[in-house]
Write an enzyme that holds these catalytic residues in place. Structure first.
Site, PDB file in Angstrom:
ATOM      1  N   ASN A  13       0.849  -1.197   0.000  1.00  0.00           N
ATOM      2  CA  ASN A  13       0.000   0.000   0.000  1.00  0.00           C
ATOM      3  C   ASN A  13       0.884   1.246   0.000  1.00  0.00           C
ATOM      4  OD1 ASN A  13       0.580   0.755   2.870  1.00  0.00           O
ATOM      5  ND2 ASN A  13      -0.343  -1.253   3.210  1.00  0.00           N
ATOM      6  N   LYS A  25       9.591 -16.641 -10.960  1.00  0.00           N
ATOM      7  CA  LYS A  25       8.743 -15.579 -11.517  1.00  0.00           C
ATOM      8  C   LYS A  25       7.534 -16.190 -12.260  1.00  0.00           C
ATOM      9  CE  LYS A  25       8.879 -11.685 -14.646  1.00  0.00           C
ATOM     10  NZ  LYS A  25       9.509 -11.160 -15.832  1.00  0.00           N
ATOM     11  N   LYS A  46     -13.460   0.100  15.136  1.00  0.00           N
ATOM     12  CA  LYS A  46     -12.125  -0.515  15.317  1.00  0.00           C
ATOM     13  C   LYS A  46     -11.643  -0.362  16.757  1.00  0.00           C
ATOM     14  CE  LYS A  46     -10.876   0.052  10.532  1.00  0.00           C
ATOM     15  NZ  LYS A  46     -10.125   0.739   9.502  1.00  0.00           N
ATOM     16  N   LYS A  91     -10.980  -3.846  18.634  1.00  0.00           N
ATOM     17  CA  LYS A  91      -9.593  -4.216  18.948  1.00  0.00           C
ATOM     18  C   LYS A  91      -9.239  -3.890  20.401  1.00  0.00           C
ATOM     19  CE  LYS A  91      -8.462  -3.575  14.089  1.00  0.00           C
ATOM     20  NZ  LYS A  91      -7.424  -3.753  13.081  1.00  0.00           N
TER      21      LYS A  91
HETATM   22  N1  CTP Z   1      -3.766  -3.594  12.006  1.00  0.00           N
HETATM   23  C1  CTP Z   1      -3.023  -4.660  12.459  1.00  0.00           C
HETATM   24  N2  CTP Z   1      -3.027  -5.825  11.741  1.00  0.00           N
HETATM   25  C2  CTP Z   1      -3.757  -5.948  10.606  1.00  0.00           C
HETATM   26  C3  CTP Z   1      -4.510  -4.861  10.149  1.00  0.00           C
HETATM   27  C4  CTP Z   1      -4.500  -3.681  10.864  1.00  0.00           C
HETATM   28  O1  CTP Z   1      -2.372  -4.557  13.486  1.00  0.00           O
HETATM   29  N3  CTP Z   1      -3.738  -7.091   9.936  1.00  0.00           N
HETATM   30  C5  CTP Z   1      -3.782  -2.348  12.809  1.00  0.00           C
HETATM   31  C6  CTP Z   1      -3.174  -1.159  12.074  1.00  0.00           C
HETATM   32  O2  CTP Z   1      -1.790  -1.036  12.378  1.00  0.00           O
HETATM   33  C7  CTP Z   1      -3.973   0.012  12.626  1.00  0.00           C
HETATM   34  C8  CTP Z   1      -5.335  -0.590  12.951  1.00  0.00           C
HETATM   35  O3  CTP Z   1      -5.116  -1.999  13.053  1.00  0.00           O
HETATM   36  O4  CTP Z   1      -3.450   0.516  13.821  1.00  0.00           O
HETATM   37  C9  CTP Z   1      -6.390  -0.329  11.924  1.00  0.00           C
HETATM   38  O5  CTP Z   1      -5.923  -0.728  10.675  1.00  0.00           O
HETATM   39  P1  CTP Z   1      -6.888  -0.671   9.406  1.00  0.00           P
HETATM   40  O6  CTP Z   1      -6.192  -1.258   8.222  1.00  0.00           O
HETATM   41  O7  CTP Z   1      -7.454   0.713   9.277  1.00  0.00           O
HETATM   42  O8  CTP Z   1      -8.079  -1.580   9.906  1.00  0.00           O
HETATM   43  P2  CTP Z   1      -8.551  -3.007   9.563  1.00  0.00           P
HETATM   44  O9  CTP Z   1      -8.885  -3.663  10.852  1.00  0.00           O
HETATM   45  O10 CTP Z   1      -7.588  -3.716   8.682  1.00  0.00           O
HETATM   46  O11 CTP Z   1      -9.913  -2.722   8.809  1.00  0.00           O
HETATM   47  P3  CTP Z   1     -10.202  -2.304   7.261  1.00  0.00           P
HETATM   48  O12 CTP Z   1      -8.956  -2.655   6.477  1.00  0.00           O
HETATM   49  O13 CTP Z   1     -11.366  -3.100   6.910  1.00  0.00           O
HETATM   50  O14 CTP Z   1     -10.471  -0.830   7.278  1.00  0.00           O
END
Ligand code: CTP
Length: 403
Positions: free
Chosen positions: A208, A287, A335, A339
């Site tokens: 990303n 590859k 979230k 979490k």
């Molecule tokens: N995060 C994490 N592990 C993952 C995904 C996210 O620890 N596999 C943590 C990120 O570091 C951040 C928080 O969770 O602090 C939110 O991450 P985000 O990508 O916005 O949330 P997701 O739970 O992945 O939800 P979505 O992608 O559906 O928005």
């Protein structure tokens, strides 16, 4: 950090004086009230008018001029200062201070101050390596004076070696560290930053746009405030902040392992990394060759590291990030609960001045008790300090460790 702070910038003679002009601009831009003291030889290189115009204050030059004023000039300068920065600092001024000599305005003021003093030495490499100089520097360090080491490179005297005045930004950052409140001293923070990369084959990956800037700013600010910092970072182009333990990782699985390993040592976790939620179900060892057909990629779920930490908090403070493109508060709030976080930093990445690879951010802070704070557009460094202000509060009121 420099807002309303009084900085005395001592400028000694040397070709690097021109960099002190830039340093002055950085202090002024940061809101400091700067008084410049120039030695006689410094005035041979740049006129006091330059420093006076940029600082908006008269430049101090002569010990006895100041005696003409109502107050005793060097004492009032010494008393008023929150910080002294001497850049460039010559072997002469360092030798004088080390020997207790006070024979001009700068050395006298330095003798009289109780404020922290940062020397940024610049000189010929042989002068720098001279044991007399080294002994003076060592004895001043022992007494609590601060130094930023000179850089290596081509010197104005024609030599190559250590002796160059560091870049103004580096001196500014060191000065900033000296003024930071040490309210995280004794704490250990784990910060994650950057993207993760999920390998598809030896030449391709899924990732990303995260630059890592926000997480690195948090790590830097926490270190400035006295914390031990472990920075678990996905691939970025950033230099790790000085004094921080860097654990580089590539994939989400590696990030999880590094986080779990470091966890027992820390009292708070700030998860600013943009972790990939999915990885290719299979990683090809060779590859992948193109065929005539379309291709479907099967992805499998990565561990949610933060959710796992939230299930077993053991009294740790947990801070998450939520970068969203819609329904910011709703998604971030969910979230925070899901979490089991203490705080979530929410930003709408579609807003100008927020999000990936920007130097600024516009965030809302959602607390576990339902409180929501909206911060204005700030630099990522400022956001980091705001966030750490909340972490300091949370650490002070954290529940006792559960088993
Ligand atoms: N995060 C994490 N592990 C993952 C995904 C996210 O620890 N596999 C943590 C990120 O570091 C951040 C928080 O969770 O602090 C939110 O991450 P985000 O990508 O916005 O949330 P997701 O739970 O992945 O939800 P979505 O992608 O559906 O928005």
């Amino acid at each position: 950090m420099f807002k309303d702070k009084k900085v005395v910038l001592g400028v000694c003679g040397g070709i690097a004086v021109y960099k002190a002009v830039e340093l002055l601009r950085l202090f002024v831009k940061a809101g400091a009230d700067v008084s410049v003291v120039m030695t006689r030889s410094a005035q041979e290189f740049v006129t006091p008018l330059t420093f006076q115009t940029l600082s908006g204050n008269p430049v101090h030059r002569e010990l006895f001029d100041l005696y003409q004023e109502k107050e005793i000039g060097h004492i009032s300068l010494a008393d008023r200062a929150d910080l002294f920065v001497i850049a460039p600092a010559t072997a002469n001024i360092i030798g004088k201070v080390a020997a207790g000599i006070a024979d001009d305005l700068l050395s006298t003021t330095l003798m009289a101050t109780r404020a922290p003093v940062l020397f940024a030495p610049a000189m010929n490499v042989h002068m720098y390596e001279n044991p007399i100089y080294q002994r003076n520097e060592a004895s001043l360090r022992e007494l609590g004076y601060h130094f930023i080491d000179p850089d290596h490179g081509a010197l104005a005297c024609g030599y190559e070696g250590q002796g160059k005045l560091p870049e103004p930004q580096a001196i500014f950052t060191s000065a900033q560290n000296l003024l930071a409140p040490q309210d995280l001293a004794g704490q250990s923070l784990l910060v994650t930053a950057g993207p993760t990369r999920e390998e598809l084959d030896p030449v391709r990956y899924i990732s990303n746009y995260s630059s890592g800037k926000m997480g690195y700013a948090v790590a830097r600010a926490a270190r400035q405030r006295g914390a031990e910092v472990i920075l678990v970072s996905g691939p970025t182009f950033l230099l790790p902040p000085v004094g921080v333990t860097l654990l580089p990782v590539v994939s989400a699985a590696q990030m999880r392992d590094a986080v779990m390993q470091a966890l027992p040592k820390v009292t708070a976790v700030v998860k600013s990394a943009a972790v990939a939620d999915y990885r290719p179900a299979a990683t090809a060892t060779e590859k992948i060759k193109k065929s005539d057909d379309d291709m479907t990629l099967k992805l499998e779920k990565n561990p949610d590291i933060l959710a796992e930490l939230g299930q077993n908090k053991q009294g740790r403070i947990l801070v998450g990030f939520a970068a969203e493109t819609q329904d910011l508060l709703k998604h971030a709030g969910e979230k925070l609960k899901r979490k089991n976080l203490d705080l979530i930093v929410a930003n709408d990445i579609t807003q100008c001045g927020a999000g990936f690879d920007c130097d600024t951010n516009i965030v809302k802070l959602l607390h576990a008790d339902g409180q929501i704070e909206e911060l204005p557009q700030l630099s990522k460094d400022e956001v980091a300090h705001q966030l750490l202000d909340r972490v300091v509060e949370l650490l002070a009121h954290r529940p006792q460790e559960e088993d």
